[in-house]
Write an enzyme that holds these catalytic residues in place. Structure first.
Site, short mmCIF file in Angstrom:
data_model
loop_
_atom_site.label_atom_id
_atom_site.label_comp_id
_atom_site.label_asym_id
_atom_site.label_seq_id
_atom_site.Cartn_x
_atom_site.Cartn_y
_atom_site.Cartn_z
CE1 TYR A 110 1.72 2.55 8.35
CE2 TYR A 110 0.48 4.12 9.68
CZ TYR A 110 0.64 3.41 8.52
OH TYR A 110 -0.28 3.56 7.51
CG HIS A 170 -5.92 2.50 6.88
ND1 HIS A 170 -6.31 1.24 6.47
CD2 HIS A 170 -6.95 2.97 7.62
CE1 HIS A 170 -7.52 0.98 6.95
NE2 HIS A 170 -7.92 2.01 7.65
NE ARG A 223 -1.78 1.78 3.56
CZ ARG A 223 -1.63 1.56 4.86
NH1 ARG A 223 -2.25 0.58 5.44
NH2 ARG A 223 -0.84 2.31 5.59
#
Lengths: 366, 327
Positions: A279, A270, A266
């Site tokens: 992160y 998100h 990805r």
């Protein structure tokens, strides 16, 4: 009916437990597995390229609309377009698509107009009001919950003697939910006509796939349920098409469900509410960006003489125009009626509900 | 010493202090670690207390709530974060069949002091399944406390109180006002009674009961109403949705004789219905008007475009107020 496994060389010939990952076209755009290259005309190759560009631009547009406050939270498919295209390309029109929420491209290819997908993310219920003849469920936000619905659809299809396959798409995070395991188990026990397509994009929001499961691959989970599992390069649209073609045939003719783990990444957030910098390192994203699906497709098509700068510019220009029209339609669409929330609830209304409906009407007219 | 905090910050501070005071306290959930939770409620906890005490779990509410049962039984005090209200249901089995029942089943030998934190309710224009108000479903379960703060001060004190309780608690966090209210919160550790409703204003004309994010809407409605009307209202923050502090509620109902209940859940079988039932049982002869419920509707929570038509706003609250006053 005994399955002749030699007829399904991708699915039965690549063992995820040995770390084998099926690929047709590598990151350089070279066909490394010519025996498995899907039989596609130049026109079809160009069409696949066009879809990829359209999806990428539609995604960019949605992100922009959200930033401008004209759309709600939106989940990007950036970097996962090979999965989006490959999972739908070999389907029959009447096959089912059971999506989670990162299938905007799949839904488009399957027949949902782009403006309708935009409508859903704008927060308008009409975004889930698909055409009657479209065998597709609406977006499933509760992660993994739809996998068992797909098993039910594929089960019913076998009972009815039907010929359609339920293709269920989800991501690595979904494989942790109990419903996923129930789905796999039912698929095995009841010989359902399904394909479980996992877009392993490495992250469930901030949670890395290594926290999601201690198993080396997601594909190998299939074996515990008596199902075949195969791991493929999910950024290679040809690997996805070839594998999905086999899996559809296996489901259609032998009532056997395959778990496909399409390894991808990805590249975007998100959703528009997410900040991935918290992160993951930029360097990690940069490494994966080198493997994204467009680079290799672009190289392959140019090498074949199907694509040049002029054609690429035209595809992009057309896509921008198309996407812009879709966005305009979605933004200008009428809101649902205030009474829709009552009128779509059940097949019949009842007095208390009518009273509440009346209350809302009066409140709104004041 | 105190300083101004928002609800998210107050809960975060309560978690810090709870974990500092008692090493059995651990936080687990989806994205609670490195990310600090999608609302940043657990921000900094993993950094401070390590990955064993602030744990990013696999994406499974069944796993989070089920494992919490075992963790609690074996000496830990798990604080579970469910990412959004609509995602709690896969783990509901563990709430209703285990967390709420172990004490009874083992005749007090085994207890499950689990805290389940859930961002709760609508109004933030989120996606499907991110905005429901199903508090009555939780309050309906015997054997588990249900608490909801309506302000930063109580958010911290209630959570610290729940952390000391030997019983399990569902801690609903009104996400609409996570960052909307900023007020003085003491730095020191303190507790707020989780079983006690709070009378925010004493009055004689009408009792208005609300909680969570709807308390803010109720106050907005009252401000609006008072621009053109006079009203000596009594305002109660219910705080505990199970058990309900009926003593405070009944005392007020007996005094004013008129009761308005404001919440955002679907109306049928809701908390407001339960409150109305008990008020009429215990204070029927004091009532001057039917108890008025201002709630959401018995429908599926609409997507964001129509969300505001579902959630009670000042207009619906004022209509309800007018009705109960003019009966």
């Amino acid at each position: 009916m005994q399955i002749d496994k030699s007829k399904f060389p991708i699915i039965y010939g690549h063992d995820p437990r040995k770390g084998e990952m099926f690929q047709v076209v590598n990151e350089e755009g070279e066909i490394v597995n010519p025996d498995f290259m899907p039989d596609l005309t130049d026109e079809q190759l160009f069409e696949i390229y066009t879809w990829l560009i359209r999806m990428r631009i539609s995604d960019e547009k949605a992100n922009n609309l959200q930033r401008q406050g004209r759309m709600g939270t939106y989940p990007s498919i950036y970097g996962q377009e090979a999965c989006q295209i490959g999972a739908v390309w070999p389907q029959e029109k009447s096959d089912w698509l059971v999506p989670t929420f990162r299938e905007n491209g799949m839904m488009w290819m399957k027949g949902v107009p782009l403006e309708q997908t935009y409508l859903y993310w704008i927060g308008n219920e009409k975004g889930s009001e698909f055409a009657e003849d479209l065998n597709m469920l609406p977006v499933a936000i509760p992660v993994g919950s739809h996998t068992i619905h797909a098993a039910g659809i594929g089960w019913a299809e076998r009972i009815k003697g039907g010929n359609n396959v339920a293709v269920c798409s989800f991501s690595d995070g979904a494989t942790s939910e109990g419903d996923f395991h129930a789905a796999m188990n039912f698929a095995g026990v009841f010989k359902t006509k399904c394909v479980f397509f996992c877009q392993n994009n490495q992250y469930a929001i901030s949670t890395h796939r290594n926290i999601q499961t201690a198993s080396d691959t997601i594909a190998e989970k299939a074996f515990g349920y008596g199902l075949p599992g195969v791991m493929i390069d999910g950024n290679d649209v040809f690997a996805v098409i070839a594998t999905m073609t086999e899996a559809l045939k296996l489901a259609r003719e032998f009532n056997t469900t395959t778990l496909i783990e399409a390894v991808t990444y990805r590249l975007g957030a998100h959703t528009t509410s997410d900040n991935p910098k918290i992160y993951r390192e930029d360097s990690e994203v940069e490494e994966w960006a080198k493997k994204e699906p467009l680079i290799r497709l672009d190289k392959l098509l140019r090498a074949k003489g199907i694509l040049d700068d002029e054609k690429a510019a035209k595809v992009e220009e057309d896509a921008r125009q198309e996407v812009s029209i879709a966005a305009k339609k979605a933004l200008e669409a009428e809101n649902p009626k205030i009474t829709d929330m009552f009128d779509y609830l059940l097949s019949e209304t009842y007095p208390e509900l009518e009273e509440q409906k009346q209350q809302l009407i009066e409140e709104t007219n004041e | 010493m105190s300083r101004e905090l928002k609800i998210v910050e107050a809960i975060n501070e309560a978690l810090f202090q709870g974990m500092e005071r008692d090493e059995r306290v651990m936080v687990l959930g989806e994205d609670v670690g490195i990310e600090g939770g999608v609302f940043r409620v657990t921000s900094g906890l993993q950094e401070k207390f390590g990955k064993d005490r602030c744990v990013d779990t696999p994406l499974t509410e069944t796993g989070i709530l089920g494992a919490a049962v075992g963790l609690a039984i074996n000496g830990m005090i798990p604080v579970c974060e469910i990412q959004f209200d609509g995602f709690i249901w896969p783990g509901f089995d563990h709430i209703i069949n285990h967390i709420a029942r172990f004490r009874t089943r083992t005749r007090g030998r085994i207890t499950t002091p689990v805290i389940i934190r859930v961002p709760f309710g609508g109004g933030i224009h989120a996606l499907e399944h991110h905005s429901e108000s199903m508090e009555a479903v939780f309050s309906h379960i015997p054997g588990i406390n249900v608490v909801i703060p309506s302000n930063p001060h109580d958010a911290k004190g209630l959570l610290l109180s729940a952390l000391q309780s030997p019983d399990p608690t569902i801690f609903l966090e009104p996400k609409k006002i996570y960052r909307a209210i900023k007020e003085d919160v003491p730095e020191a550790h303190y507790t707020v009674d989780t079983k006690k409703a709070q009378v925010l204003r004493e009055g004689n004309d009408v009792t208005i009961i609300s909680y969570g994010a709807m308390m803010r809407e109720t106050k907005l409605a009252l401000t609006e109403y008072l621009k053109t009307n006079e009203l000596d209202f009594e305002l109660i923050d219910l705080v505990s949705l199970s058990p309900i502090d009926y003593e405070t509620v009944i005392k007020s109902a007996e005094k004013t004789g008129r009761v308005l209940i404001v919440n955002e859940e679907p109306r049928t079988c809701g908390l407001a219905a339960e409150l109305a039932a008990v008020i009429q049982e215990k204070a029927l002869l004091s009532l001057k008007a039917p108890i008025e419920r201002v709630t959401g509707f018995d429908v599926i929570m609409p997507l964001l475009k129509m969300e505001d038509h579902y959630i009670p706003g000042p207009k619906r609250i004022i209509n309800g107020l007018t009705k109960v006053l003019n009966f």
